[in-house]
Design an enzyme around this catalytic site. Sequence first.
Site: not given
Length: 359
Positions: A92-93, A312, A112, A105, A275, A96, A114, A109, A319
């Site tokens: 995206r950037y 985001d 989450c 995981c 999000d 990185r 995702r 959560c 971000k």
Amino acid sequence: MTAATRPLRRPDELANAGLAPAAERAALERVAQRYAVAITPALAELIVPGDAADPIAAQFVPTAAELDVRSNEAGDPIGDDAHSPVPGLVHRYPDRVLLKPVHICAVYCRFCFRREMVGPGKRKTLSPRQLAAALDYIRARPDIWEVILTGGDPLVLAPRKLRAIVQALAAIDHVQVVRVHTRLPVADPAKITPGLVRAMQASPKATYVVLHANHPRELSAAVRAACARIVDAGIPMLSQSVLLRGVNDDPTTLAALMRAFVESRIKPYYLHHADMAPGTGHFRTSIAEGQALMRALQGSHSGLCQPQYVLDIPGGHGKAPIGPTYLAETDASGGYRVTDFRGHAHRYDGRSPRKRLPR
Ligand code: SF4
């Protein structure tokens, strides 16, 4: 109620452990069919059974509120897919990339971002061929300075596999930094073994670990010891948290969380505005509430305790820091109004002194 010895994954297990009301079982079965559920024994122990407002339970125990999906929520709320040139990689950037070797995981959560992508039966862990393609992509792009291992939780990988990824990245000249995002030290501190830490040390390049935690009670003695094993190995740690209604949306709790990080030698890094993941509206605060909390934190706590409050931008636009701001321009010639930590406004003459030309 029985103490858990392995992760709780089914609504009936949650009810037997006293963590979910038996009367809600049918609704929770529907939630569990759509989104993964797992609560490790370490986290189950932190929950106060019967406390409907328990901030640990709120993060991990499914509720019927997750069935309420709002029109502004989306399965890919931060637009990973729009920036994924090869499976398991998000670019995206400019400098990185995210590398997502696993989509599982230790815990799941409830907020989450995702949640449509992680968990058993969701996207698979990268195959060796897919991982090779992702590494080839990184190798071919000299602008990629940092690789962020995320997922899922990359630390659930066996140390041997993690080491192989870390070493493959270390062998790419232009990759100078590897950042590992994880919840494992909180979810299962005993899993932060010397072998796992050594796997992260297998690179001469700079390696950072970013711990995800949202409430000070998550930083138990065992969790602090697990983080100390990482920091003592020479791996700096940062934190990321999500601003969550009913978990950390009051100044006292948020400040205690940031202090717990700093006391554990973990520098607060990000406070994410929650999000727009499906079924998570009950967690989201307003941005104005988030800014007020940040203002209170800035006004009363050490600079070490200050994360950056970020959003985001939906759609994959990246971000953005979302304040609060302390500086306002009052005139075009360089006049400003700046607000101090007590909320008092002051004038500031920000004109740049003109250089005198030699005669
Ligand atoms: S550990 Fe991270 S990726 Fe896994 S469920 Fe929690 S927020 Fe999502």
